[in-house]
Design a protein around this motif. Structure first.
Motif, mmCIF file in Angstrom:
data_model
loop_
_atom_site.group_PDB
_atom_site.id
_atom_site.type_symbol
_atom_site.label_atom_id
_atom_site.label_comp_id
_atom_site.label_asym_id
_atom_site.label_seq_id
_atom_site.Cartn_x
_atom_site.Cartn_y
_atom_site.Cartn_z
ATOM 1 N N GLY A 16 -15.431 -18.687 32.051
ATOM 2 C CA GLY A 16 -15.665 -19.933 31.325
ATOM 3 C C GLY A 16 -16.983 -19.984 30.580
ATOM 4 N N ASN A 17 -17.760 -18.935 30.724
ATOM 5 C CA ASN A 17 -19.067 -18.895 30.043
ATOM 6 C C ASN A 17 -19.143 -17.699 29.081
ATOM 7 O OD1 ASN A 17 -20.373 -21.180 31.382
ATOM 8 N ND2 ASN A 17 -20.215 -19.917 33.232
ATOM 9 N N ARG A 18 -20.034 -17.818 28.133
ATOM 10 C CA ARG A 18 -20.239 -16.717 27.174
ATOM 11 C C ARG A 18 -21.639 -16.809 26.578
ATOM 12 N NH1 ARG A 18 -21.928 -20.251 24.340
ATOM 13 N NH2 ARG A 18 -20.878 -21.436 22.703
ATOM 14 N N VAL A 19 -22.051 -15.723 25.902
ATOM 15 C CA VAL A 19 -23.284 -15.739 25.115
ATOM 16 C C VAL A 19 -22.925 -15.301 23.695
ATOM 17 C CG1 VAL A 19 -24.886 -15.338 27.017
ATOM 18 C CG2 VAL A 19 -23.898 -13.377 25.804
ATOM 19 N N ASN A 65 -14.032 -17.948 18.168
ATOM 20 C CA ASN A 65 -15.148 -17.035 18.484
ATOM 21 C C ASN A 65 -16.099 -17.660 19.492
ATOM 22 O OD1 ASN A 65 -16.423 -14.501 18.181
ATOM 23 N ND2 ASN A 65 -17.890 -15.310 16.661
ATOM 24 N N GLY A 66 -15.536 -18.498 20.363
ATOM 25 C CA GLY A 66 -16.325 -19.118 21.425
ATOM 26 C C GLY A 66 -17.364 -20.090 20.920
ATOM 27 N N GLY A 67 -17.189 -20.554 19.676
ATOM 28 C CA GLY A 67 -18.190 -21.464 19.102
ATOM 29 C C GLY A 67 -19.383 -20.734 18.521
ATOM 30 N N CYS A 68 -19.327 -19.403 18.584
ATOM 31 C CA CYS A 68 -20.426 -18.611 18.000
ATOM 32 C C CYS A 68 -20.278 -18.565 16.476
ATOM 33 C CB CYS A 68 -20.401 -17.184 18.539
ATOM 34 S SG CYS A 68 -20.551 -17.065 20.336
ATOM 35 N N SER A 69 -21.341 -18.171 15.855
ATOM 36 C CA SER A 69 -21.316 -17.985 14.400
ATOM 37 C C SER A 69 -20.310 -16.893 14.040
ATOM 38 C CB SER A 69 -22.711 -17.589 13.899
ATOM 39 O OG SER A 69 -22.657 -17.082 12.584
ATOM 40 N N ALA A 70 -19.766 -16.999 12.826
ATOM 41 C CA ALA A 70 -18.867 -15.945 12.341
ATOM 42 C C ALA A 70 -19.607 -14.626 12.183
ATOM 43 C CB ALA A 70 -18.254 -16.370 11.018
ATOM 44 N N LYS A 71 -20.926 -14.699 12.108
ATOM 45 C CA LYS A 71 -21.752 -13.498 11.983
ATOM 46 C C LYS A 71 -22.309 -13.082 13.351
ATOM 47 C CE LYS A 71 -21.280 -13.676 7.494
ATOM 48 N NZ LYS A 71 -20.397 -12.691 6.806
ATOM 49 N N ASN A 106 -24.882 -10.514 14.860
ATOM 50 C CA ASN A 106 -24.594 -9.135 14.463
ATOM 51 C C ASN A 106 -25.847 -8.464 13.895
ATOM 52 O OD1 ASN A 106 -21.916 -9.529 15.142
ATOM 53 N ND2 ASN A 106 -21.303 -10.088 13.050
ATOM 54 N N ALA A 107 -25.787 -7.144 13.813
ATOM 55 C CA ALA A 107 -26.890 -6.378 13.223
ATOM 56 C C ALA A 107 -27.129 -6.861 11.798
ATOM 57 C CB ALA A 107 -26.554 -4.895 13.221
ATOM 58 N N GLY A 108 -28.368 -7.048 11.444
ATOM 59 C CA GLY A 108 -28.721 -7.518 10.106
ATOM 60 C C GLY A 108 -28.853 -9.018 10.025
ATOM 61 N N GLU A 145 -21.353 -12.003 17.674
ATOM 62 C CA GLU A 145 -20.379 -11.489 18.648
ATOM 63 C C GLU A 145 -20.412 -12.401 19.879
ATOM 64 O OE1 GLU A 145 -19.630 -7.571 21.523
ATOM 65 O OE2 GLU A 145 -21.382 -7.633 20.166
ATOM 66 N N CYS A 146 -19.228 -12.812 20.286
ATOM 67 C CA CYS A 146 -19.113 -13.635 21.495
ATOM 68 C C CYS A 146 -18.856 -12.718 22.691
ATOM 69 C CB CYS A 146 -17.953 -14.628 21.328
ATOM 70 S SG CYS A 146 -17.728 -15.705 22.783
#
Length: 258
Positions: free
Chosen positions: A26-29, A11-17, A33-35, A19-20
């Motif tokens: 090569g880049n992402r934010v 998930n691009g190193g993002c939290s499981a909660k 998620n809602a909530g 959205e990547c």
């Protein structure tokens, strides 16, 4: 060459909660998620109850049910949908459980007091008037009351105190001697033989008493044996200590005969 998808693995190193979202190759934010709230790498579940009681009424409990989700339930003593809660007066329903002859007063939350009205005595849940009134209100003794009324006997309307030994309504209805006494004009004497003046004697008082004089004039003998009080070696007290403002009523299982 192909663009590197920064969200492709883990998930691009993002939290499981979170959205990547790919931006440039090569880049992402990371967007929570809602909530949830956070920087996307770390996302924490939003508890709406922590701010302004979750929009619930101040007299309601806010309970989190999910991310940024909650339900509102009115506290005990209040009614409503949780967003708006209205105080429930305990006294507004069935006089708060107090006697019909009592005054109900709301005090603290979910509390109330019951106080007998003037000319009544009791704990507020049970309030009794004078014993003449009480004879009528109780089915066990109401027949005796009707006999007093029929003969215009008004002794019990006075201040007293009185002690009454009242034959159970069933006994007065079934004993064939009653009709004979009425026909012979002696029923008033029989009734007064069940009344004692100038004393309000509770069951505990009677256990230490052997003889008392009735309003009719003849004595009543009292004996105590096998945990029972017996009058004239015949009538047993089956219900006791109905205390009114001007005396006390005991119910007996036989008619006393002078």
């Amino acid at each position: 060459c192909s663009a590197i998808d920064a969200c492709k693995t883990s998930n691009g190193g993002c939290s499981a909660k979170a959205e990547c979202r790919r931006t440039t190759p090569g880049n992402r934010v990371c967007v929570c998620n809602a909530g949830y709230t956070g920087d996307g790498i770390v996302c924490i579940e939003i508890n709406p109850c922590l701010e302004n009681n979750g929009g619930c009424d101040r007299n309601a409990e806010c309970t989190q049910t999910g991310p940024n989700q909650a339900v509102c339930n009115c506290l005990k003593g209040y009614s409503g949908d949780g967003k708006t809660c209205t105080y429930i007066s305990l006294c507004s329903q069935n006089n708060g459980g107090c006697s019909e002859f009592a005054i109900c007063n709301d005090t603290e939350l979910t509390e109330r007091t019951c106080t007998c009205k003037p000319n009544y005595i009791g704990d507020g849940f049970v309030c009794r008037g004078n014993i003449f009134q009480e004879l009528l209100r109780n089915s066990n003794t109401s027949r005796f009351y009707f006999h007093l009324e029929a003969l215009s006997i008004r002794d019990l309307a006075g201040p007293g105190p009185f002690t009454l030994f009242i034959p159970h309504t069933d006994i007065l209805n079934s004993d064939p001697r009653v009709k004979d006494w009425i026909a012979k004009g002696v029923m008033a004497q029989v009734l007064r033989y069940h009344m004692v003046g100038c004393a309000s004697l509770l069951y505990s008082d009677l256990t230490t008493t052997t003889n008392i004089t009735s309003l009719q004039g003849d004595p009543i003998h009292i004996s105590y044996s096998q945990s029972s009080l017996v009058l004239n070696n015949n009538a047993e007290i089956v219900l006791s200590d109905a205390v009114g403002t001007n005396g006390v009523i005991h119910v007996i299982n036989q008619i006393l005969v002078p």
